[in-house]
Design a protein around this motif. Structure first.
Motif: not given
Length: 184
Positions: A95-112
């Motif tokens: 979960v990341t807060l941007n400069k405007s204090e808005q949150a985002s949820y992100q997931c990332q995964t590698p695939v070959n």
């Protein structure tokens, strides 16, 4: 002689409109769980029916900055970021807060491989579609030679959900994100 639109013609047109609307309505479909293995690592690439409630909980958690799923804070002087206990894809979500204090949820995964990547992306997009379109969400998809983007939008007040798969170096990466609404 005058031309009149009779009530029976209007009724006929309405019946045809309703029939056509029914032909394009969304249907419930059964989903299955699958995993994709890359270099002896099991990578989660699908959403199960139980996870539809997880996605809905994540969407609802946007208002509170995803506080209920935050675990430990990531030591980074440039961003406010936390690890989470909820993973839609991959094994690491934040979960990341941007400069405007808005949150985002992100997931990332590698695939070959590209073939594996496209299949995984399309399968996950289909399952997200099954979870979201029955409640009125709209999907747009854009595909290029090296990327696929599936974006789900409900309105200008609800967070945007993006599933993107991009070529990175010799491999590919799939990212799932719930980000601030388009209207903010």
């Amino acid at each position: 002689m005058k031309n009149y639109i009779t009530p029976s013609i209007v009724a006929f047109i309405l019946v045809i409109a309703f029939i056509l609307a029914g032909c394009t309505s969304k249907t419930n479909q059964t989903t299955t769980t699958a995993t994709t293995t890359t270099t002896n690592q099991s990578v989660k690439t699908t959403v199960t029916l139980d996870e539809c409630s997880t996605i809905n909980n994540l969407i609802n958690g946007y208002e509170s900055g995803f506080n209920s799923i935050k675990t430990d804070k990531v030591n980074n002087q440039f961003t406010n970021q936390w690890r989470t206990n909820t993973h839609i894809i991959g094994a690491s979500c934040t979960v990341t807060l941007n400069k405007s204090e808005q949150a985002s949820y992100q997931c990332q995964t590698p695939v070959n491989t590209q073939t594996q990547t496209v299949k995984s992306h399309q399968k996950l997009a289909k399952q997200l579609r099954q979870c979201l379109t029955k409640t009125g969400w709209f999907e747009s998809q854009k595909e290029t030679a090296s990327s696929i983007y599936s974006t789900f939008v409900l309105d200008t007040k609800t967070p945007v959900i993006t599933l993107s798969t991009n070529q990175e170096g010799n491999g590919f990466s799939t990212r799932f994100e719930i980000a601030p609404p388009l209207g903010l």
